[in-house]
Motif scaffolding. Structure first.
Motif, PDB file in Angstrom:
ATOM      1  N   ALA A 157       0.856  -1.192   0.000  1.00  0.00           N
ATOM      2  CA  ALA A 157       0.000   0.000   0.000  1.00  0.00           C
ATOM      3  C   ALA A 157       0.889   1.238   0.000  1.00  0.00           C
ATOM      4  O   ALA A 157       2.062   1.174   0.378  1.00  0.00           O
ATOM      5  CB  ALA A 157      -0.917  -0.001   1.216  1.00  0.00           C
ATOM      6  N   ALA A 158       0.290   2.358  -0.399  1.00  0.00           N
ATOM      7  CA  ALA A 158       1.026   3.619  -0.461  1.00  0.00           C
ATOM      8  C   ALA A 158       0.334   4.686   0.358  1.00  0.00           C
ATOM      9  O   ALA A 158      -0.892   4.833   0.298  1.00  0.00           O
ATOM     10  CB  ALA A 158       1.153   4.105  -1.910  1.00  0.00           C
ATOM     11  N   ALA A 159       1.137   5.413   1.108  1.00  0.00           N
ATOM     12  CA  ALA A 159       0.683   6.654   1.721  1.00  0.00           C
ATOM     13  C   ALA A 159       1.129   7.748   0.750  1.00  0.00           C
ATOM     14  O   ALA A 159       2.282   8.177   0.762  1.00  0.00           O
ATOM     15  CB  ALA A 159       1.311   6.844   3.096  1.00  0.00           C
ATOM     16  N   LEU A 160       0.227   8.117  -0.145  1.00  0.00           N
ATOM     17  CA  LEU A 160       0.511   9.193  -1.096  1.00  0.00           C
ATOM     18  C   LEU A 160       0.415  10.508  -0.343  1.00  0.00           C
ATOM     19  O   LEU A 160      -0.622  10.811   0.239  1.00  0.00           O
ATOM     20  CB  LEU A 160      -0.487   9.157  -2.247  1.00  0.00           C
ATOM     21  N   ILE A 204      -2.752  12.872   3.123  1.00  0.00           N
ATOM     22  CA  ILE A 204      -2.611  11.481   2.685  1.00  0.00           C
ATOM     23  C   ILE A 204      -3.903  11.054   1.996  1.00  0.00           C
ATOM     24  O   ILE A 204      -4.997  11.341   2.486  1.00  0.00           O
ATOM     25  CB  ILE A 204      -2.367  10.552   3.899  1.00  0.00           C
ATOM     26  N   LEU A 205      -3.777  10.335   0.889  1.00  0.00           N
ATOM     27  CA  LEU A 205      -4.948   9.838   0.171  1.00  0.00           C
ATOM     28  C   LEU A 205      -5.397   8.509   0.773  1.00  0.00           C
ATOM     29  O   LEU A 205      -4.589   7.608   0.972  1.00  0.00           O
ATOM     30  CB  LEU A 205      -4.631   9.618  -1.305  1.00  0.00           C
ATOM     31  N   VAL A 206      -6.680   8.407   1.074  1.00  0.00           N
ATOM     32  CA  VAL A 206      -7.284   7.151   1.518  1.00  0.00           C
ATOM     33  C   VAL A 206      -8.504   6.868   0.651  1.00  0.00           C
ATOM     34  O   VAL A 206      -9.139   7.785   0.124  1.00  0.00           O
ATOM     35  CB  VAL A 206      -7.677   7.170   3.018  1.00  0.00           C
ATOM     36  N   GLN A 207      -8.812   5.571   0.521  1.00  0.00           N
ATOM     37  CA  GLN A 207      -9.939   5.129  -0.284  1.00  0.00           C
ATOM     38  C   GLN A 207     -10.889   4.319   0.583  1.00  0.00           C
ATOM     39  O   GLN A 207     -10.460   3.648   1.515  1.00  0.00           O
ATOM     40  CB  GLN A 207      -9.460   4.228  -1.423  1.00  0.00           C
ATOM     41  N   GLN A 208     -12.159   4.360   0.221  1.00  0.00           N
ATOM     42  CA  GLN A 208     -13.161   3.571   0.936  1.00  0.00           C
ATOM     43  C   GLN A 208     -13.448   2.291   0.137  1.00  0.00           C
ATOM     44  O   GLN A 208     -13.715   2.351  -1.066  1.00  0.00           O
ATOM     45  CB  GLN A 208     -14.439   4.375   1.115  1.00  0.00           C
ATOM     46  N   ARG A 209     -13.365   1.165   0.845  1.00  0.00           N
ATOM     47  CA  ARG A 209     -13.602  -0.131   0.193  1.00  0.00           C
ATOM     48  C   ARG A 209     -15.046  -0.198  -0.304  1.00  0.00           C
ATOM     49  O   ARG A 209     -15.977   0.140   0.417  1.00  0.00           O
ATOM     50  CB  ARG A 209     -13.297  -1.275   1.142  1.00  0.00           C
ATOM     51  N   PRO A 210     -15.236  -0.647  -1.559  1.00  0.00           N
ATOM     52  CA  PRO A 210     -16.587  -0.672  -2.140  1.00  0.00           C
ATOM     53  C   PRO A 210     -17.441  -1.817  -1.604  1.00  0.00           C
ATOM     54  O   PRO A 210     -16.928  -2.802  -1.064  1.00  0.00           O
ATOM     55  CB  PRO A 210     -16.318  -0.852  -3.636  1.00  0.00           C
ATOM     56  N   LEU A 237      -1.398   1.347  -8.181  1.00  0.00           N
ATOM     57  CA  LEU A 237      -1.671   2.788  -8.199  1.00  0.00           C
ATOM     58  C   LEU A 237      -2.159   3.239  -9.572  1.00  0.00           C
ATOM     59  O   LEU A 237      -3.003   4.134  -9.675  1.00  0.00           O
ATOM     60  CB  LEU A 237      -0.437   3.574  -7.763  1.00  0.00           C
ATOM     61  N   ASP A 238      -1.660   2.600 -10.617  1.00  0.00           N
ATOM     62  CA  ASP A 238      -2.142   2.892 -11.967  1.00  0.00           C
ATOM     63  C   ASP A 238      -3.576   2.385 -12.134  1.00  0.00           C
ATOM     64  O   ASP A 238      -4.444   3.116 -12.614  1.00  0.00           O
ATOM     65  CB  ASP A 238      -1.212   2.248 -12.997  1.00  0.00           C
ATOM     66  N   GLU A 239      -3.849   1.137 -11.700  1.00  0.00           N
ATOM     67  CA  GLU A 239      -5.186   0.552 -11.861  1.00  0.00           C
ATOM     68  C   GLU A 239      -6.236   1.261 -11.020  1.00  0.00           C
ATOM     69  O   GLU A 239      -7.362   1.460 -11.481  1.00  0.00           O
ATOM     70  CB  GLU A 239      -5.153  -0.925 -11.464  1.00  0.00           C
ATOM     71  N   GLU A 240      -5.898   1.630  -9.791  1.00  0.00           N
ATOM     72  CA  GLU A 240      -6.886   2.210  -8.875  1.00  0.00           C
ATOM     73  C   GLU A 240      -7.055   3.710  -9.018  1.00  0.00           C
ATOM     74  O   GLU A 240      -8.128   4.239  -8.763  1.00  0.00           O
ATOM     75  CB  GLU A 240      -6.490   1.911  -7.426  1.00  0.00           C
ATOM     76  N   LEU A 241      -5.963   4.408  -9.393  1.00  0.00           N
ATOM     77  CA  LEU A 241      -5.989   5.876  -9.369  1.00  0.00           C
ATOM     78  C   LEU A 241      -5.536   6.538 -10.668  1.00  0.00           C
ATOM     79  O   LEU A 241      -5.606   7.758 -10.786  1.00  0.00           O
ATOM     80  CB  LEU A 241      -5.108   6.387  -8.229  1.00  0.00           C
ATOM     81  N   GLY A 242      -5.023   5.759 -11.617  1.00  0.00           N
ATOM     82  CA  GLY A 242      -4.530   6.335 -12.860  1.00  0.00           C
ATOM     83  C   GLY A 242      -3.235   7.106 -12.684  1.00  0.00           C
ATOM     84  O   GLY A 242      -2.921   7.967 -13.497  1.00  0.00           O
ATOM     85  N   ALA A 294      -4.916  12.017  -9.283  1.00  0.00           N
ATOM     86  CA  ALA A 294      -5.600  10.840  -8.721  1.00  0.00           C
ATOM     87  C   ALA A 294      -7.075  10.863  -9.097  1.00  0.00           C
ATOM     88  O   ALA A 294      -7.778  11.843  -8.836  1.00  0.00           O
ATOM     89  CB  ALA A 294      -5.432  10.804  -7.208  1.00  0.00           C
ATOM     90  N   VAL A 295      -7.524   9.787  -9.718  1.00  0.00           N
ATOM     91  CA  VAL A 295      -8.915   9.617 -10.117  1.00  0.00           C
ATOM     92  C   VAL A 295      -9.419   8.330  -9.455  1.00  0.00           C
ATOM     93  O   VAL A 295      -8.749   7.299  -9.521  1.00  0.00           O
ATOM     94  CB  VAL A 295      -9.038   9.491 -11.656  1.00  0.00           C
ATOM     95  N   ASN A 296     -10.568   8.404  -8.844  1.00  0.00           N
ATOM     96  CA  ASN A 296     -11.131   7.243  -8.162  1.00  0.00           C
ATOM     97  C   ASN A 296     -11.693   6.270  -9.196  1.00  0.00           C
ATOM     98  O   ASN A 296     -12.793   6.456  -9.693  1.00  0.00           O
ATOM     99  CB  ASN A 296     -12.215   7.688  -7.189  1.00  0.00           C
ATOM    100  N   LEU A 297     -10.936   5.217  -9.508  1.00  0.00           N
ATOM    101  CA  LEU A 297     -11.344   4.266 -10.536  1.00  0.00           C
ATOM    102  C   LEU A 297     -11.990   3.002  -9.980  1.00  0.00           C
ATOM    103  O   LEU A 297     -12.687   2.308 -10.715  1.00  0.00           O
ATOM    104  CB  LEU A 297     -10.133   3.882 -11.403  1.00  0.00           C
ATOM    105  N   GLU A 298     -11.759   2.676  -8.690  1.00  0.00           N
ATOM    106  CA  GLU A 298     -12.270   1.412  -8.157  1.00  0.00           C
ATOM    107  C   GLU A 298     -12.953   1.530  -6.795  1.00  0.00           C
ATOM    108  O   GLU A 298     -13.762   0.684  -6.451  1.00  0.00           O
ATOM    109  CB  GLU A 298     -11.132   0.389  -8.046  1.00  0.00           C
TER     110      GLU A 298
END
Length: 129
Positions: free
Chosen positions: A5-8, A15-21, A51-56, A93-97
Motif C-alpha cells: 500500500a502507499a501513503a501518497l 494522505i490519500l485514503v480510499q473507501q472499500r466498495p 496505483l495505476d489501476e486504482e488511481l490512474g 488521482a482519479v477514483n477508478l475502483e
C-alpha cells in the motif's frame, strides 16, 4: 497474503485514503491504496501497478520509500502489509475502483474506520512524517 500500500503525500502533507466498495470484504472501511503482490512481482512493481489501476497514477520505483509494515491474521490466511510513502507521481488521482476517496492530514486518519492491519500503520506514519 502479501499486500502493498502507499501513503501518497501531497504538497500540503495530506494522505490519500480510499473507501472499500460494497461487495468486497471490509466494505465501507477506509484504507491506503494498493493491493496484492502477484507471482513474479516485486513489492514495488505491484504497488506501481495497483496505483495505476486504482488511481490512474504513474509512479516510479525511486519515488517509493518503505515506511512500515503490519502483520495481521485474516480468517484462515495471514496478511503481511508493506506500506510505502510516495511524494512524487505523474497524473491526477482519479477514483477508478473505490467507493470514495479523500485527502486528509495524517492526524485525521486516526479517526477513520480502517481495517485492523492499517490502524497501526497510521501511528507509524505520524512518527515518520
Amino acid at each position: 497474503m502479501f499486500v502493498v500500500a502507499a501513503a501518497l503525500v501531497d504538497q500540503k502533507n495530506n494522505i490519500l485514503v480510499q473507501q472499500r466498495p460494497e461487495g468486497k470484504p471490509m466494505a465501507g472501511l477506509w484504507e491506503f491504496p494498493g493491493g496484492k503482490v502477484e507471482a513474479g512481482e516485486t513489492p514495488e512493481d505491484a504497488l506501481i501497478r495497483e496505483l495505476d489501476e486504482e488511481l490512474g497514477l504513474v509512479v516510479k520505483t525511486k519515488a517509493l520509500s518503505p515506511v512500515a509494515f503490519a502483520s495481521e491474521p485474516l480468517g484462515s490466511k495471514h496478511l503481511l502489509l508493506l506500506l510505502y510513502t510516495c511524494h512524487e507521481w505523474t497524473g491526477q488521482a482519479v477514483n477508478l475502483e473505490a467507493a470514495a476517496m479523500q485527502w486528509l492530514p495524517v492526524q485525521e486518519l486516526k479517526h477513520l474506520d480502517m481495517p485492523p492491519a492499517d490502524q497501526p500503520l497510521v501511528e507509524q506514519l505520524l512518527v515518520a512524517l
